[in-house]
Each structure stands twice: as C-alpha cells, then as structure tokens.
Design a protein around this motif. Structure first.
Motif, PDB file in Angstrom:
ATOM      1  N   MET A 146       0.847  -1.196   0.000  1.00 26.24           N
ATOM      2  CA  MET A 146       0.000   0.000   0.000  1.00 26.24           C
ATOM      3  C   MET A 146       0.880   1.243   0.000  1.00 26.24           C
ATOM      4  N   HIS A 147       0.539   2.207  -0.842  1.00 25.79           N
ATOM      5  CA  HIS A 147       1.320   3.438  -0.903  1.00 25.79           C
ATOM      6  C   HIS A 147       1.058   4.282   0.330  1.00 25.79           C
ATOM      7  N   LEU A 148       2.091   4.994   0.740  1.00 25.75           N
ATOM      8  CA  LEU A 148       2.014   5.815   1.944  1.00 25.75           C
ATOM      9  C   LEU A 148       0.859   6.798   1.889  1.00 25.75           C
ATOM     10  N   GLN A 149       0.695   7.469   0.726  1.00 25.47           N
ATOM     11  CA  GLN A 149      -0.361   8.485   0.619  1.00 25.47           C
ATOM     12  C   GLN A 149      -1.742   7.898   0.885  1.00 25.47           C
ATOM     13  N   ASN A 150      -1.932   6.618   0.549  1.00 21.42           N
ATOM     14  CA  ASN A 150      -3.232   5.986   0.743  1.00 21.42           C
ATOM     15  C   ASN A 150      -3.433   5.492   2.165  1.00 21.42           C
ATOM     16  N   SER A 151      -2.334   5.326   2.927  1.00 20.24           N
ATOM     17  CA  SER A 151      -2.439   4.772   4.269  1.00 20.24           C
ATOM     18  C   SER A 151      -2.398   5.839   5.362  1.00 20.24           C
ATOM     19  N   LEU A 152      -2.107   7.097   5.015  1.00 22.05           N
ATOM     20  CA  LEU A 152      -2.061   8.155   6.006  1.00 22.05           C
ATOM     21  C   LEU A 152      -3.445   8.387   6.610  1.00 22.05           C
ATOM     22  N   LYS A 153      -3.485   8.566   7.920  1.00 21.76           N
ATOM     23  CA  LYS A 153      -4.762   8.697   8.623  1.00 21.76           C
ATOM     24  C   LYS A 153      -5.136  10.165   8.736  1.00 21.76           C
ATOM     25  N   LEU A 154      -5.936  10.636   7.782  1.00 17.93           N
ATOM     26  CA  LEU A 154      -6.359  12.031   7.750  1.00 17.93           C
ATOM     27  C   LEU A 154      -7.867  12.115   7.589  1.00 17.93           C
ATOM     28  N   PRO A 155      -8.499  13.158   8.143  1.00 21.06           N
ATOM     29  CA  PRO A 155      -7.899  14.110   9.068  1.00 21.06           C
ATOM     30  C   PRO A 155      -7.574  13.442  10.400  1.00 21.06           C
ATOM     31  N   SER A 156      -6.525  13.906  11.077  1.00 23.64           N
ATOM     32  CA  SER A 156      -6.172  13.317  12.366  1.00 23.64           C
ATOM     33  C   SER A 156      -7.254  13.649  13.389  1.00 23.64           C
ATOM     34  N   LYS A 157      -7.497  12.723  14.298  1.00 22.88           N
ATOM     35  CA  LYS A 157      -8.570  12.918  15.279  1.00 22.88           C
ATOM     36  C   LYS A 157      -8.148  13.901  16.366  1.00 22.88           C
ATOM     37  N   ILE A 158      -9.116  14.340  17.164  1.00 23.05           N
ATOM     38  CA  ILE A 158      -8.849  15.223  18.302  1.00 23.05           C
ATOM     39  C   ILE A 158      -9.273  14.510  19.577  1.00 23.05           C
ATOM     40  N   SER A 159      -8.325  14.388  20.506  1.00 23.08           N
ATOM     41  CA  SER A 159      -8.600  13.754  21.804  1.00 23.08           C
ATOM     42  C   SER A 159      -8.727  14.819  22.886  1.00 23.08           C
ATOM     43  N   LYS A 160      -9.467  14.482  23.927  1.00 28.46           N
ATOM     44  CA  LYS A 160      -9.639  15.387  25.067  1.00 28.46           C
ATOM     45  C   LYS A 160      -8.907  14.806  26.274  1.00 28.46           C
ATOM     46  N   ILE A 161      -8.116  15.637  26.950  1.00 30.19           N
ATOM     47  CA  ILE A 161      -7.440  15.193  28.165  1.00 30.19           C
ATOM     48  C   ILE A 161      -7.656  16.230  29.275  1.00 30.19           C
ATOM     49  N   VAL A 162      -7.455  15.807  30.512  1.00 35.38           N
ATOM     50  CA  VAL A 162      -7.518  16.705  31.660  1.00 35.38           C
ATOM     51  C   VAL A 162      -6.151  16.674  32.329  1.00 35.38           C
ATOM     52  N   LEU A 163      -5.567  17.843  32.480  1.00 36.54           N
ATOM     53  CA  LEU A 163      -4.239  17.968  33.068  1.00 36.54           C
ATOM     54  C   LEU A 163      -4.280  19.069  34.119  1.00 36.54           C
ATOM     55  N   ASP A 164      -3.928  18.734  35.347  1.00 36.35           N
ATOM     56  CA  ASP A 164      -3.993  19.686  36.462  1.00 36.35           C
ATOM     57  C   ASP A 164      -5.350  20.380  36.528  1.00 36.35           C
ATOM     58  N   TRP A 220       6.095  14.824  31.219  1.00 39.79           N
ATOM     59  CA  TRP A 220       5.895  13.771  30.212  1.00 39.79           C
ATOM     60  C   TRP A 220       5.158  12.586  30.825  1.00 39.79           C
ATOM     61  N   GLN A 221       5.566  12.186  32.033  1.00 41.23           N
ATOM     62  CA  GLN A 221       4.907  11.071  32.700  1.00 41.23           C
ATOM     63  C   GLN A 221       3.463  11.411  33.066  1.00 41.23           C
ATOM     64  N   LYS A 222       3.239  12.659  33.474  1.00 39.16           N
ATOM     65  CA  LYS A 222       1.877  13.090  33.802  1.00 39.16           C
ATOM     66  C   LYS A 222       0.983  13.058  32.557  1.00 39.16           C
ATOM     67  N   LEU A 223       1.530  13.492  31.425  1.00 39.63           N
ATOM     68  CA  LEU A 223       0.785  13.446  30.164  1.00 39.63           C
ATOM     69  C   LEU A 223       0.522  12.006  29.741  1.00 39.63           C
ATOM     70  N   GLU A 229       0.105   9.503  31.670  1.00 37.62           N
ATOM     71  CA  GLU A 229      -0.987   9.021  32.529  1.00 37.62           C
ATOM     72  C   GLU A 229      -2.345   9.529  32.056  1.00 37.62           C
ATOM     73  N   SER A 230      -2.348  10.665  31.358  1.00 36.13           N
ATOM     74  CA  SER A 230      -3.611  11.206  30.824  1.00 36.13           C
ATOM     75  C   SER A 230      -4.080  10.421  29.603  1.00 36.13           C
ATOM     76  N   GLY A 231      -3.191   9.585  29.050  1.00 43.81           N
ATOM     77  CA  GLY A 231      -3.596   8.718  27.944  1.00 43.81           C
ATOM     78  C   GLY A 231      -2.888   8.958  26.627  1.00 43.81           C
ATOM     79  N   ILE A 232      -1.969   9.933  26.560  1.00 39.58           N
ATOM     80  CA  ILE A 232      -1.290  10.246  25.298  1.00 39.58           C
ATOM     81  C   ILE A 232       0.213  10.341  25.526  1.00 39.58           C
TER      82      ILE A 232
END
Length: 294
Positions: A1-19, A237-240, A242-245
């Motif tokens: 599979m060509h790269l252009q066909n396998s790219l995941k677009l549009p990229s999704k948006i995730s929600k996180i809670v930090l502090d 970085w570790q706190k992030l 733990e938030s899932g990303i």
C-alpha cells in the motif's frame, strides 16, 4: 500500500484533563509511525510530488531531528536518494540501535559528517549549481513549501468547530506556528522556543514572514538546552502519559510547562509527533538516574 493511501487524515482530536484543566490534542502523531506530526504537514507538498520529478533530497541538522526521520520515510516511499549532513558525531551515537538517527539510516538515509569549522559555509553552498531533480529541505523542514500542508491542518482545525480559539505547537524554527497564525487569524497561537532562546526563534520566524499579532511566544521560566534531559521534562511527560497520550520528550515538555504556568483557557495542542525518539531519550534519562528520582 502506498504511503499516501495509508495516512490517517484528518487526524482525530482527543480530550485530556491535566492539572484540572481541559485540553484538546490534535493527534497528528497518529498519521504515520515515522512520517507524522508537524513534519508530515511540512512535507505535504513533497508527498504530492510525482516520484519521477525528483531523484534526491538533501537536508541537514541534528541527529535527534524528527524532520530527518520523516524525510527518510518519505524518500524510501518515493525511491529518492536522501543525503543528510551533520557536524561530527560521537562513536556512541553512530552505533546506537534505537532512536531517530538509527531508524532513518535503516530507511536508507545516507549520512555525511562535516567538520565543525567548515559546516556553516558548506551548508550555505548547498544551493550552488543545483540539479533540477534535487530538492533541499532546510533544517527542521523550514521551507516555504510547508505552507501547503499546514493549510490542510488549518482547514481541519476549522472544520472540527470545537469553539476553542487557542492553539499550541512547540517550535524549532517556528514554521508551523507562523503559518498557523497566518492561516487562522481568529485563533491565538501559543508556542515556545525549543531550539535556542526567544530571540533565536523570533529571528527564524522573521526570516520567513513578519510575526503576526496572534502568534504568542511563551518564554520558558528557565533556559533549556535542546535535547538535554531535565527532571521537570520527564515529570510532565509522565503526567501526560498518565492522561492517555504519549508526547515526545524533546519539544513537548517545555511548551506544556509554559501552558500550565502562563495560560488559563481551553487550548487545542497540535501533537507534533516525534515519539519515535523517546526510546533513545529515555535511555539518556536512565543513565542520569532521573527515571528513578521524579
């Protein structure tokens, strides 16, 4: 599979809670394992270029570079030769079996070292007598052609319609932050200098375009040296994580610390990828015993 066909677009948006604050994360890190984040956006125009139009890509910079790895992945897909210039490297770095430099070489990158005293003049001479089938990508992907891919990103952000009018992206050369600010004038764009200081970043951005009013450079509370391990970087970085990303350990921590210290609104963070370099960075943290003292 060509790269252009396998790219995941549009990229999704995730929600996180930090502090106890809500952040949204534009998941450009999920576009592709190597060709991801803002480097994918910067190389978008080249990805659309037919393979027979070019036969060689030249770039230069550091061995922790996410751009280097992204270009290597693109060139393997396009069957283009990729030559990458750096200053002299230690034997330890040359022989590492993980990290961006290792993976880029595995993808076919040809690496050439230039002595310190000749490096600046050599890089300046790269554009002399260029063949029409050779394209130079400046350090960090700072080329005007990057605007095409960042426009696609800007369109995706508008179409998401989250009713959040502040964005954040870390900066090496500031190319992504600049073009986002120009294309999304109704948004505030936060960034921090990750390579050099604020003056260096302003100089890099100004070499492409006058800095728009909606581009806000957050000055870190202390001076950080590029790619050097810091306890506070590992902690955020570790706190992030733990938030899932998972974020990268070089560019992301400084900006996240600045956002928590200097802003208070909801923000969409543009994930700039680079997590492939975490394996080698974590080994550096382990050598300093930071992994056991945060």
């Amino acid at each position: 599979m060509h790269l252009q066909n396998s790219l995941k677009l549009p990229s999704k948006i995730s929600k996180i809670v930090l502090d106890a604050r809500v952040f949204y994360v534009k998941r450009d890190d999920l576009v592709d394992p190597f060709l991801a984040g803002n480097k994918f956006r910067k190389l978008y125009a080249l990805l659309q270029t037919p393979s027979n139009k070019l036969d060689k890509i030249i770039s230069y910079g550091g061995t922790q570079s996410n751009a280097m790895l992204a270009i290597a992945a693109m060139c393997k897909e396009k069957n283009w030769e990729f030559i990458y210039y750096t200053k002299p490297l230690s034997d330890t770095l040359k022989n590492e079996n993980c990290g961006n430099f290792y993976h880029a070489k595995k993808l076919g990158m040809r690496h050439i070292e230039i002595e310190h005293q000749y490096y600046k003049d050599f890089i300046s001479s790269l554009r002399f007598n260029l063949d029409e089938k050779i394209f130079i990508v400046d350090q960090g992907g700072a080329v005007i052609e990057a605007m095409k891919g960042i426009k696609v990103l800007a369109d995706e952000i508008r179409e998401a319609d989250l009713n959040v009018k502040s964005l954040a992206t870390p900066s090496g050369t500031g190319t992504t932050a600049l073009f986002l600010a120009l294309m999304l004038p109704e948004y505030k764009i936060y960034t921090t200098p990750c390579v050099g200081d604020e003056a260096y970043l302003r100089e890099q951005i100004s070499s492409l375009h006058a800095i728009p009013n909606n581009l806000i450079i957050l000055k870190p509370q202390k001076k950080y040296h590029f790619a050097k391990p810091y306890k506070e970087f590992l902690k955020i970085w570790q706190k992030l994580l733990e938030s899932g990303i998972e974020f990268d350990l070089i560019y992301a921590p400084s900006l996240w610390i600045s956002l928590l210290e200097q802003t208070d609104e909801e923000i969409i963070y543009i994930h700039s990828g680079g997590v492939s370099g975490n394996e080698s960075m974590l080994k550096r943290y382990e050598k300093k015993s930071f992994l056991f003292n945060v």
